[in-house]
Design an enzyme around this catalytic site. Structure first.
Site, PDB file in Angstrom:
ATOM      1  N   LYS A 181       0.796  -1.287  -0.204  1.00 55.48           N
ATOM      2  CA  LYS A 181      -0.129   0.303   0.342  1.00 55.48           C
ATOM      3  C   LYS A 181       0.856   1.278  -0.061  1.00 55.48           C
ATOM      4  O   LYS A 181       0.669   2.287  -1.028  1.00 55.48           O
ATOM      5  CB  LYS A 181      -0.796   0.395   1.185  1.00 55.48           C
ATOM      6  CG  LYS A 181      -2.199   1.217   1.362  1.00 55.48           C
ATOM      7  CD  LYS A 181      -3.081   1.170   0.045  1.00 55.48           C
ATOM      8  CE  LYS A 181      -3.600   2.280   0.187  1.00 55.48           C
ATOM      9  NZ  LYS A 181      -3.999   3.038   1.403  1.00 55.48           N
ATOM     10  N   GLU A 188       1.211   6.668  -6.464  1.00 56.93           N
ATOM     11  CA  GLU A 188      -0.029   7.611  -6.166  1.00 56.93           C
ATOM     12  C   GLU A 188       0.323   8.871  -6.657  1.00 56.93           C
ATOM     13  O   GLU A 188      -0.323   9.364  -7.287  1.00 56.93           O
ATOM     14  CB  GLU A 188      -1.256   7.614  -5.127  1.00 56.93           C
ATOM     15  CG  GLU A 188      -2.209   8.128  -5.037  1.00 56.93           C
ATOM     16  CD  GLU A 188      -2.423   8.453  -3.379  1.00 56.93           C
ATOM     17  OE1 GLU A 188      -3.317   7.610  -3.629  1.00 56.93           O
ATOM     18  OE2 GLU A 188      -2.783   9.046  -2.781  1.00 56.93           O
TER      19      GLU A 188
HETATM   20  C1  6PG Z   1      -5.778   5.386  -1.093  1.00 57.51           C
HETATM   21  C2  6PG Z   1      -4.645   6.654  -0.875  1.00 57.51           C
HETATM   22  C3  6PG Z   1      -5.393   7.368   0.138  1.00 57.51           C
HETATM   23  C4  6PG Z   1      -4.817   8.374   0.745  1.00 57.51           C
HETATM   24  C5  6PG Z   1      -3.745   8.330   1.614  1.00 57.51           C
HETATM   25  C6  6PG Z   1      -2.276   9.913   0.825  1.00 57.51           C
HETATM   26  O1  6PG Z   1      -5.119   4.417  -1.883  1.00 57.51           O
HETATM   27  O2  6PG Z   1      -7.258   5.367  -1.028  1.00 57.51           O
HETATM   28  O3  6PG Z   1      -3.737   6.460  -1.310  1.00 57.51           O
HETATM   29  O4  6PG Z   1      -5.046   6.556   1.236  1.00 57.51           O
HETATM   30  O5  6PG Z   1      -4.301   9.429  -0.735  1.00 57.51           O
HETATM   31  O6  6PG Z   1      -4.493   8.801   2.847  1.00 57.51           O
HETATM   32  O7  6PG Z   1      -2.406  11.053   1.669  1.00 57.51           O
HETATM   33  P1  6PG Z   1      -1.481  11.149   2.161  1.00 57.51           P
HETATM   34  O8  6PG Z   1      -0.791  11.375   0.986  1.00 57.51           O
HETATM   35  O9  6PG Z   1      -1.715  12.837   2.866  1.00 57.51           O
HETATM   36  O10 6PG Z   1      -0.577  10.763   3.977  1.00 57.51           O
END
Ligand code: 6PG
Length: 495
Positions: A181, A188
């Site tokens: 993850k 991401e």
């Molecule tokens: C997901 C996202 C989610 C969110 C994170 C990242 O897969 O649903 O990745 O987990 O984007 O919380 O947020 P930050 O980068 O602000 O920590």
């Protein structure tokens, strides 16, 4: 369900909808009330408990071991919760931590809890609060027998891909699920940066209106290599959202600061970069995207300095000087695909480096399946390409994604488009940190002779750093066995 924030509450409703008997717990009464209200409105039954003792008793009452799902902030909050819950837990109980937790914390807790026969599964959950409600992508990691036991549960509630297959697989042992993850979130952030750079180019470089940009994104999402990409889909949607008060577009209300709480500098994006450093993996696009995010907050919090610097620099992003807008949009689509692919290549090489280090024995076609639906990095064109690649490799693994002939061909065929986009964007003082880094990454990762030759010589000159020579086989880890007295040798050779 422990933790009834937006993710926990969404999963509560999802589970209740699937017929699970569910008990919720959250010290925050606001969250509890909201869940009770939402479940009632949806005609779903969710009970809440106000103490760990009651919760554990009720969950296990006559049903044998309990299943406890955590959806809480990571770190000390989880340690505190587990400490308080511990007296009420029994051998055989299963805890599934669905938060974005650091892999080391997950492993530490797994070891501690296993002393009492309590199982902890570190499970990545992706897709945001809307997927939590409708079915997220899950990446659970931990003991194989426990994962097997949980698979029917996960499969029932997980997102489904276009063929109706659930987006969940038993990832591997230990903290591998949380690690996957974290890599997902690294990819991401790379993709988010690439897309924001593209958005800015379309709006400021080409002068397209938001509805026109939304159309561009919608067409990318429909056909071509970026089809069925979650982030591009929401980009097309979000750009059409109107501000209820001003009547303009909602996106114009949003400041350019991407919030990252310094106190909470332990987010998954940070961890992904730290891991790239720790494992010496050149995840250039991912790291650059994170730096861009830092820069946005740093600059925004120092508004006056930013204005002063801007005055001196006098750089204004300008219009692109291109002959055909449509042709440039097509180039940008290819540059976006190129950069997305680089994000995945970097993420997968990072994951593989960790996998080798920890001996997890991951199956990478399984990982691709996690990302075919429900998650933020869903990008079917890219995932299909990588999935085919992993299927061609022994045990569905490769140590070096770029070395695969099909991935190499694909990147090579998009390189000139990415280069043209970067050249034009730089000429117009537009911003392309992640796209340009993807270009550089590709260039140096496919080079057989880098300028670092000179860096190594300099290091040896002043620091007796030692170096390898071209005629020696490349060694790993660093073998550097030669030193040269550069200064003493100065001028000794006439040429
Ligand atoms: C997901 C996202 C989610 C969110 C994170 C990242 O897969 O649903 O990745 O987990 O984007 O919380 O947020 P930050 O980068 O602000 O920590």
């Amino acid at each position: 369900m422990l933790g009834l924030g937006s993710m926990g509450a969404g999963m509560c409703l999802l589970l209740a909808e699937h017929g699970y008997q569910l008990f919720g717990f959250d010290p925050n009464q606001g969250s509890v009330k909201k869940l009770l209200h939402d479940s009632k409105a949806a005609g779903l039954s969710v009970e809440v408990q106000s103490s760990y003792e009651q919760l554990c008793k009720q969950v296990k009452d006559g049903h044998g071991p309990g299943l406890f799902i955590l959806s809480t902030p990571h770190g000390p909050a989880v340690d505190k919760l587990l400490k308080e819950m511990r007296p009420h837990l029994d051998r055989g109980d299963i805890i599934v931590d669905c938060g974005n937790e650091h892999w080391e914390s997950t492993e530490r807790r797994q070891q501690e809890l296993s002393k009492d026969g309590i199982h902890l599964i570190g499970c990545g959950v992706s897709g945001g609060y809307q997927s939590a409600r409708s079915g997220p992508s899950f990446s659970p990691g931990g003991e194989a027998e426990v994962l097997d036991k949980l698979m029917p549960f996960f499969k029932g509630i997980a997102a489904k891909d276009r063929q109706g297959r659930p987006c969940v697989r038993p990832v591997g042992p230990g903290s591998s699920g949380h690690y996957v993850k974290m890599v997902h979130n690294g990819i991401e952030q790379g993709m988010l940066s690439v897309l924001s750079e593209g958005w800015f180019i379309l709006v400021h470089g080409l002068g397209l209106s938001y509805p026109a940009v939304a159309d561009v994104f919608a067409s990318w999402n429909r056909d071509g290599p970026l089809h069925d990409c979650f982030l591009i889909g929401i980009a097309a949607d979000g750009l059409q959202a109107r501000n209820p008060e001003g009547g303009g577009f909602e996106v114009d209300v949003v400041r350019d600061k991407v919030v990252q709480d310094v106190e909470d500098s332990e987010g998954t994006g940070n961890w992904a970069c730290e891991e790239a450093m720790a494992l010496h993996m050149p995840a250039a696009t991912i790291v650059t995207a994170h730096m861009f995010r830092y820069a946005s907050a740093y600059a925004s919090d120092r508004k006056e300095n930013r204005e002063a610097a801007s005055g001196v620099a006098a750089l204004k992003p300008g219009r692109l000087r291109v002959q055909s807008r449509d042709d440039f949009v097509a180039l940008l689509q290819r540059a976006t695909y190129f950069s997305f692919l680089c994000c995945f290549v970097q993420g997968m090489d990072l994951l593989r480096a960790k996998d080798r280090d920890r001996g997890w024995g991951l199956d990478y076609t399984d990982i691709m399946q996690l990302w075919r639906g429900g998650c933020i990095i869903q990008a079917d064109g890219v995932v299909d390409l990588l999935d085919d690649m992993y299927k061609r490799h022994e045990r569905h693994r490769t140590d070096d994604v770029l070395a695969d002939s099909e991935v190499a061909k694909e990147l090579s065929s998009q390189y000139s488009a990415a280069k043209q986009v970067v050249l034009e964007a730089v000429r117009a003082d537009l911003y392309v940190p992640a796209v340009s880094q993807s270009l550089e990454y590709y260039k140096y990762m496919t080079s057989t002779a880098l300028p670092t030759q000179f860096m190594e010589a300099q290091l040896d000159y002043f620091g007796e750093h030692m170096f390898d020579t071209w005629d020696e086989p490349p060694g790993e880890p660093r073998t550097g066995s030669h030193h040269y007295e550069w200064k003493a040798a100065r001028g000794k050779v006439d040429e």
